[in-house]
Design an enzyme around this catalytic site. Structure first.
Site, PDB file in Angstrom:
ATOM      1  N   ASP A   1      19.124  28.076  70.981  1.00  0.00           N
ATOM      2  CA  ASP A   1      19.091  28.127  72.446  1.00  0.00           C
ATOM      3  C   ASP A   1      18.054  29.145  72.936  1.00  0.00           C
ATOM      4  O   ASP A   1      17.625  29.089  74.075  1.00  0.00           O
ATOM      5  CB  ASP A   1      20.474  28.521  72.980  1.00  0.00           C
ATOM      6  CG  ASP A   1      20.991  29.805  72.354  1.00  0.00           C
ATOM      7  OD1 ASP A   1      20.942  29.914  71.113  1.00  0.00           O
ATOM      8  OD2 ASP A   1      21.433  30.712  73.093  1.00  0.00           O
TER       9      ASP A   1
ATOM     10  N   TYR B   1      11.635  36.297  68.398  1.00  0.00           N
ATOM     11  CA  TYR B   1      12.476  35.355  67.647  1.00  0.00           C
ATOM     12  C   TYR B   1      12.380  33.943  68.252  1.00  0.00           C
ATOM     13  O   TYR B   1      12.131  32.968  67.530  1.00  0.00           O
ATOM     14  CB  TYR B   1      13.925  35.853  67.642  1.00  0.00           C
ATOM     15  CG  TYR B   1      14.953  34.866  67.144  1.00  0.00           C
ATOM     16  CD1 TYR B   1      15.089  34.584  65.786  1.00  0.00           C
ATOM     17  CD2 TYR B   1      15.804  34.208  68.038  1.00  0.00           C
ATOM     18  CE1 TYR B   1      16.039  33.672  65.333  1.00  0.00           C
ATOM     19  CE2 TYR B   1      16.765  33.307  67.594  1.00  0.00           C
ATOM     20  CZ  TYR B   1      16.872  33.039  66.245  1.00  0.00           C
ATOM     21  OH  TYR B   1      17.816  32.141  65.800  1.00  0.00           O
TER      22      TYR B   1
HETATM   23  N1  LIG Z   1      23.435  33.144  64.236  1.00  0.00           N
HETATM   24  C1  LIG Z   1      23.357  32.604  65.456  1.00  0.00           C
HETATM   25  O1  LIG Z   1      24.071  33.006  66.407  1.00  0.00           O
HETATM   26  C2  LIG Z   1      22.402  31.468  65.723  1.00  0.00           C
HETATM   27  C3  LIG Z   1      22.272  30.998  67.041  1.00  0.00           C
HETATM   28  C4  LIG Z   1      21.399  29.930  67.281  1.00  0.00           C
HETATM   29  C5  LIG Z   1      20.698  29.348  66.241  1.00  0.00           C
HETATM   30  N2  LIG Z   1      20.824  29.853  64.977  1.00  0.00           N
HETATM   31  C6  LIG Z   1      20.039  29.234  63.901  1.00  0.00           C
HETATM   32  O2  LIG Z   1      20.933  28.619  62.990  1.00  0.00           O
HETATM   33  C7  LIG Z   1      20.420  28.718  61.654  1.00  0.00           C
HETATM   34  C8  LIG Z   1      21.468  29.297  60.724  1.00  0.00           C
HETATM   35  O3  LIG Z   1      21.880  30.560  61.234  1.00  0.00           O
HETATM   36  P1  LIG Z   1      22.947  31.471  60.466  1.00  0.00           P
HETATM   37  O4  LIG Z   1      23.693  32.208  61.508  1.00  0.00           O
HETATM   38  O5  LIG Z   1      23.667  30.657  59.443  1.00  0.00           O
HETATM   39  O6  LIG Z   1      21.947  32.492  59.750  1.00  0.00           O
HETATM   40  P2  LIG Z   1      22.315  33.783  58.892  1.00  0.00           P
HETATM   41  O7  LIG Z   1      23.764  33.853  58.634  1.00  0.00           O
HETATM   42  O8  LIG Z   1      21.619  34.942  59.518  1.00  0.00           O
HETATM   43  O9  LIG Z   1      21.593  33.456  57.513  1.00  0.00           O
HETATM   44  C9  LIG Z   1      20.209  33.373  57.410  1.00  0.00           C
HETATM   45  C10 LIG Z   1      19.878  32.900  56.024  1.00  0.00           C
HETATM   46  O10 LIG Z   1      18.453  32.869  55.900  1.00  0.00           O
HETATM   47  C11 LIG Z   1      18.098  33.546  54.706  1.00  0.00           C
HETATM   48  N3  LIG Z   1      16.776  34.147  54.835  1.00  0.00           N
HETATM   49  C12 LIG Z   1      16.354  35.025  55.778  1.00  0.00           C
HETATM   50  N4  LIG Z   1      15.080  35.369  55.539  1.00  0.00           N
HETATM   51  C13 LIG Z   1      14.705  34.700  54.417  1.00  0.00           C
HETATM   52  C14 LIG Z   1      13.512  34.644  53.650  1.00  0.00           C
HETATM   53  N5  LIG Z   1      12.436  35.373  53.990  1.00  0.00           N
HETATM   54  N6  LIG Z   1      13.470  33.847  52.560  1.00  0.00           N
HETATM   55  C15 LIG Z   1      14.558  33.128  52.192  1.00  0.00           C
HETATM   56  N7  LIG Z   1      15.719  33.136  52.872  1.00  0.00           N
HETATM   57  C16 LIG Z   1      15.796  33.916  53.963  1.00  0.00           C
HETATM   58  C17 LIG Z   1      19.151  34.617  54.549  1.00  0.00           C
HETATM   59  O11 LIG Z   1      19.162  35.122  53.247  1.00  0.00           O
HETATM   60  P3  LIG Z   1      19.499  36.680  52.934  1.00  0.00           P
HETATM   61  O12 LIG Z   1      20.990  36.809  53.046  1.00  0.00           O
HETATM   62  O13 LIG Z   1      18.969  36.863  51.562  1.00  0.00           O
HETATM   63  O14 LIG Z   1      18.788  37.495  53.976  1.00  0.00           O
HETATM   64  C18 LIG Z   1      20.396  33.818  54.920  1.00  0.00           C
HETATM   65  O15 LIG Z   1      20.841  33.034  53.842  1.00  0.00           O
HETATM   66  C19 LIG Z   1      19.117  29.505  61.775  1.00  0.00           C
HETATM   67  O16 LIG Z   1      18.047  28.605  61.862  1.00  0.00           O
HETATM   68  C20 LIG Z   1      19.240  30.238  63.102  1.00  0.00           C
HETATM   69  O17 LIG Z   1      17.972  30.488  63.667  1.00  0.00           O
HETATM   70  C21 LIG Z   1      21.684  30.890  64.683  1.00  0.00           C
END
Ligand SMILES: NC(=O)c1ccc[n+]([C@@H]2O[C@H](COP(=O)([O-])OP(=O)(O)OC[C@H]3O[C@@H](n4cnc5c(N)ncnc54)[C@H](OP(=O)(O)O)[C@@H]3O)[C@@H](O)[C@H]2O)c1
Length: 281
Positions: free
Chosen positions: A98, A121
């Site tokens: 979003d 971001y």
């Molecule tokens: N969290 C939210 O509120 C939110 C809201 C809107 C959209 N989204 C989107 O939804 C998706 C999933 O979000 P999530 O909350 O599940 O994310 P998350 O819990 O923050 O997990 C991010 C994942 O990406 C990996 N990662 C980060 N940098 C990396 C790199 N350089 N190389 C390889 N892996 C890497 C992390 O690994 P490590 O643990 O090793 O760092 C982790 O497994 C993302 O695309 C995010 O932008 C999230």
């Protein structure tokens, strides 16, 4: 169907792994997103039937100081993944946010609404979306919001911690959006990948957020009620809670095209709150 997932430790990635034994998750040690060619090579090596990108640089405030890395991880790597999927003629499901919108108004943003990210971001995620679309293969860009689960860093877990430490809390009440359970996102991604396999014409941008739309304060109150916490929660404005990166005030997402194309409805986040709080307390 053999599904390859970028992300292993993340909220959505963990739920994907738990849902289907045919899901294989890649961590940093398998594919570092700041090396887009390594991501492409990982897809070729595993030769999956579909790819889901659940990895991203998600620290919205930290991103303000690490633009180069964030751009590579969120903006460039998804393009390399999408190009490889296009070459192999397999569907690619990419998660976005979003935060690509400016948050003006109080209407739900449709997938075709002009974007206007407020911080590094959001800009990087928009770049990733554009790279995925430009690759020309079968894909779905799925924008979601306010993700929570029993794992990782999220608002629900922060609230549970604070409920244990405080009697009073001030929570932002002028940002409104749909809290979204990571499990519902994982289920949706798998269903979308399956349907894209046989119906590539469904390639598009979609929105998926939990219902109903609420403020962070209302979200906090629901968590407190599920946890039976003795806490007084009062409203503050975004201006009273300054953060390095600006947040959109309006994060409402119009999810109707997702339901029309794939039969996936907005999940009711309140039942997920009950389940997760019961699991964690
Ligand atoms: N969290 C939210 O509120 C939110 C809201 C809107 C959209 N989204 C989107 O939804 C998706 C999933 O979000 P999530 O909350 O599940 O994310 P998350 O819990 O923050 O997990 C991010 C994942 O990406 C990996 N990662 C980060 N940098 C990396 C790199 N350089 N190389 C390889 N892996 C890497 C992390 O690994 P490590 O643990 O090793 O760092 C982790 O497994 C993302 O695309 C995010 O932008 C999230």
């Amino acid at each position: 169907m053999k599904v390859l997932v970028f992300g292993k430790t993340g909220q959505v990635a963990r739920e994907l792994a738990a849902l289907d034994p045919e899901v294989q998750c890649l961590g940093r040690e398998d594919a570092e997103l700041s090396d887009p060619e390594a991501c492409a090579a990982a897809i070729r090596k595993h030769a999956p039937d579909a790819v889901i990108n659940a990895a991203a640089y998600t620290s919205v405030d930290q991103a303000e100081w690490h633009e180069k890395d964030v751009t590579l991880i969120n903006g460039v790597a998804p393009g390399a993944m999408a190009l490889t999927c296009a070459e192999l003629d397999i569907p690619f499901v990419h998660l976005s946010t979003d935060y690509v919108f400016d948050g003006a108004g109080d209407h739900p943003f449709g997938p075709g609404h002009p974007t206007g990210p407020l911080g590094v971001y959001g800009v990087s995620k928009r770049l990733g979306e554009r790279a995925v679309m430009a690759a020309g293969g079968t894909h779905a860009v799925v924008r979601t919001s306010w993700v929570f689960s029993a794992h990782g860093k999220n608002f629900l877990k922060s609230m549970l911690k604070l409920f244990g430490e405080r009697y009073r809390l001030e929570v932002v009440a002028d940002q409104v959006g749909g809290p979204t359970p990571a499990r519902a996102i994982a289920r949706a991604c798998l269903e979308i990948a399956r349907q894209l396999k046989t119906n590539p014409e469904k390639t598009d941008i979609y929105h998926l957020s939990g219902a109903p739309d609420v403020s962070w304060k209302t979200f906090a109150e629901e968590i407190a009620s599920a946890a039976n916490a003795q806490i007084e929660i009062s409203a503050i404005t975004t201006d009273q809670y300054p953060t390095p990166a600006a947040r959109p005030l309006n994060s409402r997402l119009d999810c109707t095209s997702l339901e029309a194309a794939f039969g996936i409805k907005r999940p009711d986040w309140r039942s997920a709150v009950q389940q997760i709080v019961a699991e964690l307390t």
